[in-house]
Design an enzyme around this catalytic site. Structure first.
Site, PDB file in Angstrom:
ATOM      1  N   LYS A 112     -49.977   0.595 -26.136  1.00  0.00           N
ATOM      2  CA  LYS A 112     -48.536   0.474 -26.362  1.00  0.00           C
ATOM      3  C   LYS A 112     -48.023   1.773 -26.972  1.00  0.00           C
ATOM      4  CE  LYS A 112     -45.244  -2.814 -28.500  1.00  0.00           C
ATOM      5  NZ  LYS A 112     -45.127  -3.981 -29.386  1.00  0.00           N
ATOM      6  N   SER A 187     -42.226  -7.525 -27.495  1.00  0.00           N
ATOM      7  CA  SER A 187     -41.956  -6.149 -27.136  1.00  0.00           C
ATOM      8  C   SER A 187     -43.093  -5.455 -26.393  1.00  0.00           C
ATOM      9  CB  SER A 187     -41.636  -5.354 -28.398  1.00  0.00           C
ATOM     10  OG  SER A 187     -42.759  -5.309 -29.259  1.00  0.00           O
ATOM     11  N   SER A 211     -44.803 -10.227 -30.544  1.00  0.00           N
ATOM     12  CA  SER A 211     -44.731  -9.199 -29.506  1.00  0.00           C
ATOM     13  C   SER A 211     -45.989  -9.016 -28.668  1.00  0.00           C
ATOM     14  CB  SER A 211     -44.340  -7.859 -30.135  1.00  0.00           C
ATOM     15  OG  SER A 211     -42.978  -7.859 -30.436  1.00  0.00           O
TER      16      SER A 211
END
Lengths: 531, 527
Positions: A112, A187, A211
């Site tokens: 990420k 996210s 997330s």
């Protein structure tokens, strides 16, 4: 190379799951059979037995990544081929020379983009960090590299992790591999989509309020949120420091667990990381052959009453209910648990997370790094750099957080939210004293359409109801796919298993057995399965 | 002497004790460590001050009959840890900007602070030395504001739970300021700043004069130096004092409007800025313009010897404090605290009381206890059995003068306490006389060596044999018959001339008492 998803079958041989397995089918196949085998273990076996090379493995992943990327847009940055292949080549040489290779040798990891990597940009999905390259690797990334993993690229996310759809990225919108018109969740939507589309073997995400777990649920992959403190946060771009954790994505429970194995442990660079010993999570992934007919016998499972009522899609509820029946079949004793404070979690979470983020994001002032808008005066340099560099969702949370921490409001908001947090933590502890794990859906719905909730932040926030409490309590939770919405052609539904602090071991054990015994499902998106 | 008197006059222009106008008899060079050693009283010697006119000081005295100042000090002590508070970067004063930085102190995304345990240790030491109650569990908080030198946009500080609170500091005021013992309350000691570790020590508003405030600060400096937690250097900013001061009519309970003074880079500026500010505020009070005293920050301007408005406080700044989530709470065990307590050195106050009990006067006590190294030298000297007063005199006299001239600290000189003890014993025992002792001392401080070795090498043993002295006296008298005649003719002052000649002849080694006795006998005997 990838065979199509097969029709659901009954319990199949789990022999392909462990080091002991003799898996001879094509190594890269994410799930040529259902249930999902561990890609990490299968690939490792093939590498060490010289059935394939790390270079070939990397090439095929890079190919698939590029094939799907135009539609999915899960990556913000992909490592150049030559760099990936050079690392693979080095591994092949080591294997050729019978040298030791790490447990993640040749595993292609997506990271990420709010997790720092020294050789790639780390933008956290924000314009203010466009082209920013950190001078250091996050501890989790450093550990992965030490274990032989190859970082294939940086995945898309909602700016600074603030969002539940990945539409909040300043750069691109990621599509759900199961249905390109839908969001992948967020996210960590980029990581979830990438693992789902088999663009990488496993991926790192971060989980502040869900997330990792919500996008895992939306994309039909396994998402693991470790206990707060289990994994060092050093190098994770802070959103809400008391809630943030780095989490793991895999296409099987075993892969998520093996990834956790590599990144866990105390870190001198993170004062909040725990010194609690890290067990060998791999030891949980025993072949089904060795299990009794009721392998989870005696385990107490508490179903959180408040999570299966109003506001939760009926398809989600029925999927979770049948998953619960499956757990019962495996020997679990299931009972309902009421957590009256459950609904308080959402407002408390948004106050605390916004408050901390208003502080954590103060450093983006355009002075030392990141995008700067030149100003005649210091104030305009700060103001304009932030006005241009930060997105609207981020600004809204900074404003909310600043407000909640202001003199005169602190007691009513921040302090009260902390009190709620204590109540929630205690209620979870009580429930987990009586149960081994707690169960809830991972999200109240399956993945929704891109744009559907973009202009309705409250609707988006309310989707986090299932996950935020776990962050407030600092507990570990595992999300894994357990069914579909609307039959086999529908979107995947995820079930959330919540464990006691630092008891990831139990979650992985239960999750693994659940996954390997779940009949009739294959969680490979049609896009990939149809290749 | 006259100059000292004038300086004294100015810097004490509204002292309540008339005795301060009595100039010091012995102007000593107190600056034992030229870069470090000043305290409030010593510093005044180096500061060029203009004398105030008599009418001005009378005015001050008049004003102060009716008003009382209330003074509190916030002191920031920069801890001399090898590394910064929250990362492992070294900290060196004067290093080039941005040469000792890392992701943590740069506030890069993803970097996290980790507390340096030395910082806690130093805070505990200071807390204990200030007689505070320590918080067994305290925490860090974020204080938020934008500033270019604040990479993260917040400062890691302690807000509502300081690591130590509710203590006091004992201060002995210098003799020339009237002397006396004071005890000032210490409200709190907290870990104040990220990056370069800073300890904040907040006093109670217990001080009433500039001298008291300056001495409080000087005592804090001594304390942190004794504890070894900071170099306490004011010029480098390692010890900074912000003063809060208000004035109220005598007898009034509530405080007047408080003004903060910054930019105080020496103890004398602390003292003078306060005295200036007291006068300014008192005059406004007396002219019925007390409403012109507003809550503000004022800067002390050394050149003008005045305070000026820096910024007015328009409402309190909202720093949006909240608990620092990146750092766990600071938990101290009783065991840890007692280990630290046991490791504390003898503190200035205890040392002064001990010296006082040895019979030293307060001026000597203050001098010797001022610098921990000087005190250690003195202690080591008297441990050899040397006479306390003599040891004090040698250190405060010739040794201090030498160090001052050469700009050396007591650790730099070649003389050891053992040899000073030996020197004192040699004089007392009659092996050498005082004059020779002085000569040897200068050899010892500059070049080292032993007293015994030097005496032997230079053949300096005192001539104490009467017959030998007699021979020399005879010789000198014979060689100076003219002067002898004059002496006997009544010019008895010439005794000194003869004594000098004899000393010259003996290279200073003659026992002076014996010499004089024999000389007088010979001079006065009939030819």
């Amino acid at each position: 190379m990838l065979s199509s998803a097969q029709t659901p079958r009954l319990l199949r041989s789990p022999a392909a799951l462990t080091f002991k397995c003799l898996h001879t089918s094509p190594i890269l196949t994410p799930a040529s059979t259902s249930p999902s085998p561990s890609q990490i273990l299968t690939n490792r076996k093939a590498l060490l037995s010289r059935q394939t090379s790390a270079v070939d493995l990397a090439k095929s992943f890079l190919q698939r990544l590029r094939r799907h990327e135009p539609q999915i847009s899960s990556f913000l940055y992909v490592s150049p081929d030559d760099i990936v292949l050079k690392q693979a080549e080095e591994l092949d040489n080591r294997i050729k020379n019978n040298e030791e290779v790490g447990p993640l040798a040749g595993v292609l990891v997506g990271v990420k983009d709010n997790i720092c990597t020294r050789d790639m940009p780390s933008t956290a999905g924000s314009r203010i960090l466009e082209n920013y390259r950190p001078p250091f690797d996050a501890t989790a990334v450093r550990k992965l590299r030490e274990m032989g993993a190859i970082i294939i690229g940086k995945t898309n996310l909602d700016e600074f992790g603030m969002g539940s759809t990945t539409e909040g990225s300043a750069y691109q919108v990621t599509a759900n591999p199961w249905d390109l018109s839908r969001v992948p969740g967020g996210s960590s939507g980029g990581s979830a989509a990438a693992v789902s589309a088999r663009q990488c073997t496993v991926a790192l995400g971060s989980d502040t309020g869900g997330s990792v777990r919500q996008p895992a649920s939306f994309c039909g992959v396994v998402g693991l949120k470790p206990t707060y403190g289990r994994v060092s946060r050093y190098g994770l771009v802070a959103y809400a420091s008391s809630l943030d954790v780095i989490g793991c994505f895999g296409s099987s429970v075993a892969d998520a667990g093996l990834l956790l194995n590599s990144i866990s442990g105390f870190d001198n660079f993170d004062a909040t990381s725990s010194k609690q010993e890290v067990p060998d999570y791999a030891s949980q992934f025993v072949p089904l052959d060795y299990l009794e007919s009721k392998p989870l016998k005696g385990l107490r499972v508490g179903v959180i009453h408040e999570t299966l009522g109003n506001g939760v899609d009926s398809e989600v509820v029925s999927s979770v209910r049948s998953a619960i029946s499956h757990l019962e079949e495996l020997g679990c004793t299931v009972s309902e648990v009421s957590l009256p404070s459950f609904s308080l979690g959402l407002p408390a979470y948004y106050i605390l997370a916004s408050s901390e983020s208003s502080s954590n994001l103060s450093r983006y002032d355009g002075v030392r790094y990141g995008n700067q808008v030149f100003g005649e005066e210091l104030k305009s340099l700060y103001g304009d750099s932030r006005a241009e560099g930060l997105g609207s969702e981020v600004k809204m949370r900074i404003l909310m957080g600043t407000y909640a921490l202001s003199a005169g409001y602190y007691d009513a908001y921040y302090k009260r939210a902390q009190q709620v947090r204590t109540i929630i933590r205690n209620s979870f502890k009580d429930a987990l004293d009586k149960n081994d794990i707690l169960i809830s859906p991972a999200a109240p719905s399956v993945a929704y359409k891109i744009g559907e909730k973009k202009n309705d932040p409250l609707a988006m926030y309310s989707g986090d109801i299932m996950t935020v409490n776990v962050n407030l309590a600092g507990l570990p939770a595992l999300v894994l796919p357990c069914g579909y919405d609307g039959g086999s052609a529908g979107m995947p539904v995820g079930i959330q298993m919540i464990g006691a602090a630092f008891d990831e071991e139990k979650l992985l054990k239960i999750g693994h057995i659940f996954e390997q015994t779940l009949e009739g499902y294959s969680f490979i998106p049609p896009l990939v399965a149809d290749e | 002497m006259a100059l000292t008197l004038l300086r004294g006059l100015h810097s004490n222009c509204f002292r309540l004790y008339p005795s301060v106008y009595v100039a010091r008899k012995h102007v000593r060079h107190f600056s034992v460590r030229s870069s470090q050693g000043q305290t409030a009283m010593q510093e005044k010697q180096h500061t060029q001050l203009k004398a105030s006119t008599k009418s001005e000081s009378a005015k001050y005295e008049e004003v102060l009959k009716n008003y009382e100042a209330v003074i509190g000090i916030e002191t920031h002590v920069q801890l001399s840890t090898r590394t910064k508070a929250f990362c492992s970067c070294p900290y060196n004063y004067g290093a080039h900007p941005n040469t000792s930085v890392c992701p943590v102190c740069m506030g890069l995304p993803g970097a996290l602070p980790v507390l340096n345990s030395k910082v806690i240790e130093s805070a505990v030491k200071v807390g204990l030395a200030l007689n505070c109650k320590l918080s067994l569990s305290s925490k860090f908080d974020r204080k938020q504001y934008f500033y270019p030198d604040l990479p993260k946009g917040y400062q890691i500080s302690q807000f509502d739970i300081p690591i130590a609170a509710g203590g006091y500091l004992d201060v002995d005021l210098p003799v020339e300021f009237g002397g006396g013992h004071r005890m000032f309350g210490v409200t709190r000691v907290d870990l104040n700043r990220a990056g370069v570790p800073l300890l904040e020590i907040v006093s109670e508003p217990d001080m009433r004069t500039g001298t008291e405030a300056a001495e409080y600060a000087a005592e804090l400096q001594r304390l942190v130096r004794y504890l070894g937690v900071s170099n306490g250097n004011m010029q480098e900013g390692s010890l900074r004092c912000d003063v809060n001061i208000s004035v109220r009519p005598h007898g009034q309970e509530e405080f007047g409007t408080k003004v903060e003074i910054k930019n105080l880079n020496s103890f004398s500026s602390v003292s003078r800025a306060i005295d200036y500010e007291i006068l300014r505020q008192a005059q406004l009070h007396s002219q019925g313009q007390a409403d012109q005293i507003v809550q503000e920050t004022r800067l002390w301007e050394e050149g003008a010897q005045k305070t000026f408005t820096m910024r007015k406080k328009e409402g309190l700044a909202d720093y949006r404090y909240f608990p620092e989530p990146d750092l766990p709470g600071v938990n101290l065990s009783e065991e840890y605290i007692s280990t630290i307590r046991d490791s504390l050195p003898e503190l200035p106050e205890t040392k002064r009381r001990r010296y006082e009990n040895m019979g030293l006067n307060m001026q000597d006590v203050l001098f010797l206890a001022n610098d921990i190294n000087v005190a250690a030298f003195f202690d080591a000297t008297i441990a050899t059995g040397a006479d306390v007063k003599l040891a004090a005199n040698w250190i405060m006299g010739d040794i201090a003068a030498y160090m001052n001239n050469e700009k050396l600290s007591i650790d730099d000189i070649k003389l050891t306490p053992q040899e000073l003890g030996e020197l004192i014993a040699s004089i007392k025992g009659g092996t050498i006389n005082g004059k020779i002792g002085k000569e040897i001392l200068f050899e010892l401080v500059a070049k080292g060596g032993t007293v015994k070795g030097l005496i032997q090498e230079k053949d300096l043993v005192q001539i104490a044999d009467p017959s030998e002295i007699e021979k020399i006296v005879d010789k000198v008298l014979a060689n100076n018959s003219k002067q002898l005649e004059q002496y006997r003719g009544g010019k008895t002052k010439l005794q000194g001339f003869f004594a000098g000649q004899i000393m010259k002849e003996t290279k200073g080694k003659a026992n002076p008492a014996l010499l004089n006795k024999i000389l007088l006998e010979k001079l006065n005997s009939k030819p």
